[in-house]
Design an enzyme around this catalytic site. Sequence first.
Site, short mmCIF file in Angstrom:
data_model
loop_
_atom_site.label_atom_id
_atom_site.label_comp_id
_atom_site.label_asym_id
_atom_site.label_seq_id
_atom_site.Cartn_x
_atom_site.Cartn_y
_atom_site.Cartn_z
N GLY A 144 -2.35 4.48 8.06
CA GLY A 144 -1.37 3.42 8.17
C GLY A 144 -0.71 3.46 9.55
CG HIS A 196 -9.14 -0.22 0.80
ND1 HIS A 196 -8.38 -0.32 1.95
CD2 HIS A 196 -10.43 -0.30 1.20
CE1 HIS A 196 -9.17 -0.44 2.99
NE2 HIS A 196 -10.42 -0.43 2.57
CG MET A 225 -10.69 -2.69 6.63
SD MET A 225 -9.22 -2.20 5.72
CE MET A 225 -8.36 -1.16 6.89
CB SER A 267 -0.87 0.02 1.25
OG SER A 267 -1.34 1.33 1.49
CG MET A 276 -11.16 2.96 3.19
SD MET A 276 -9.50 3.04 3.87
CE MET A 276 -8.57 3.01 2.34
CG ASP A 314 -5.58 -2.72 4.21
OD1 ASP A 314 -4.50 -2.35 4.69
OD2 ASP A 314 -6.30 -2.00 3.49
CG ASP A 357 -5.08 2.39 1.20
OD1 ASP A 357 -5.96 1.54 1.43
OD2 ASP A 357 -3.85 2.16 1.32
CG HIS A 407 -3.96 -1.80 -0.99
ND1 HIS A 407 -5.07 -2.61 -1.09
CD2 HIS A 407 -4.21 -0.93 0.02
CE1 HIS A 407 -5.96 -2.25 -0.17
NE2 HIS A 407 -5.47 -1.22 0.51
CG MET A 446 -8.59 6.98 2.54
SD MET A 446 -7.70 7.16 4.10
CE MET A 446 -6.64 5.71 4.03
#
Length: 221
Positions: free
Chosen positions: A143, A65, A136, A8, A67, A174, A34, A32, A36
Site C-alpha cells: 500500500g 485479491h 492495478m 483494503s 496476489m 486498486d 489482499d 478488500h 499475498m
Amino acid sequence: MIRRLAPSVLNADLAQLADQVRLVEAAADWIHLDIMDGHFVPNLTFGPPVVAALRPYTDHYLDCHLMVEDPEALLPALAAGGANGVSMHVEPLEDPGRALDAAAGHGLDAGLAIKPGTPLDTVLPFLDHLDLVLAMTVEPGFGGQSFDDRVLPKIAAARRAIAGSGREVALQVDGGVNLTTVPRCLEAGADVFVVGTGIFHADDPVAAAKAFRAMLDGGAG
Ligand code: DX5
Ligand code: ZN
C-alpha cells in the site's frame, strides 16, 4: 452504474481486524482483502484462515485479491471460509478460463486482475466468463504507492469492452486511489474503488471513508 467503495485492510491495524472493518462498514460496499504469498509479490500477508476468521464479524461482501502464484489452490478454502469474490492475477495463470470456471464452481464471483504493465488483451478473451476486471494502478505488493496515470487509457478501454459485451462486469481500480485520483478513475469508467492507506492511514479513518463515499455518490462520471 453502481459505484462501490472497497476499503483494503492491508495497511489497517491487522491485530484489530474485525474492529477496523467495523470502522468503515457504514461507508463501504465491499471489504478488500489482499492475499499475498511472498512469491508472486515480495510481500506475505494472510490467507483463507484469516478470511474465515473475519467472516462472522461482518455481513459485507469479502472481495479477495489473490496476489499469489497459484490462486486456484486457494479457492476451496476461500469459498468454505465465506469469501464472496476473488480476483486472480492473469500473469501466473496457465489457463485463466479454467481458473474462472473453478471459482464460479465454488460459488465465488470470479475476477481477473492485471498489473499496470499487463495488456488488457490478456483478459478480454474471458469477458464472457468473469464478473470483475481489476486494473492495478500500482505494482501489486504494498500500500501507499502513487497512482500510475498511464493505466487510465487501459481502464477506459476495459469500460468500452465491457459495455460492448452487454454483460455486467465490475471494473475495479486498486493502488494509489485517493480523493485526487478518484475523479480520473470515474472518468475512465471504473466502478469499484479500492482504498487502503487513503482510509486507514488517515487521521480519522471513519471521516475518510465517508469522504470517499460522498465523492462516489455525488462525483461526476
Ligand atoms: C496492493 C494492494 C492494495 C493496497 C492498496 O498491492 O492490492 O489493495 O492495499 O493500498 P493503497 O490504497 O494505499 O494504494
Ligand atoms: Zn488489492
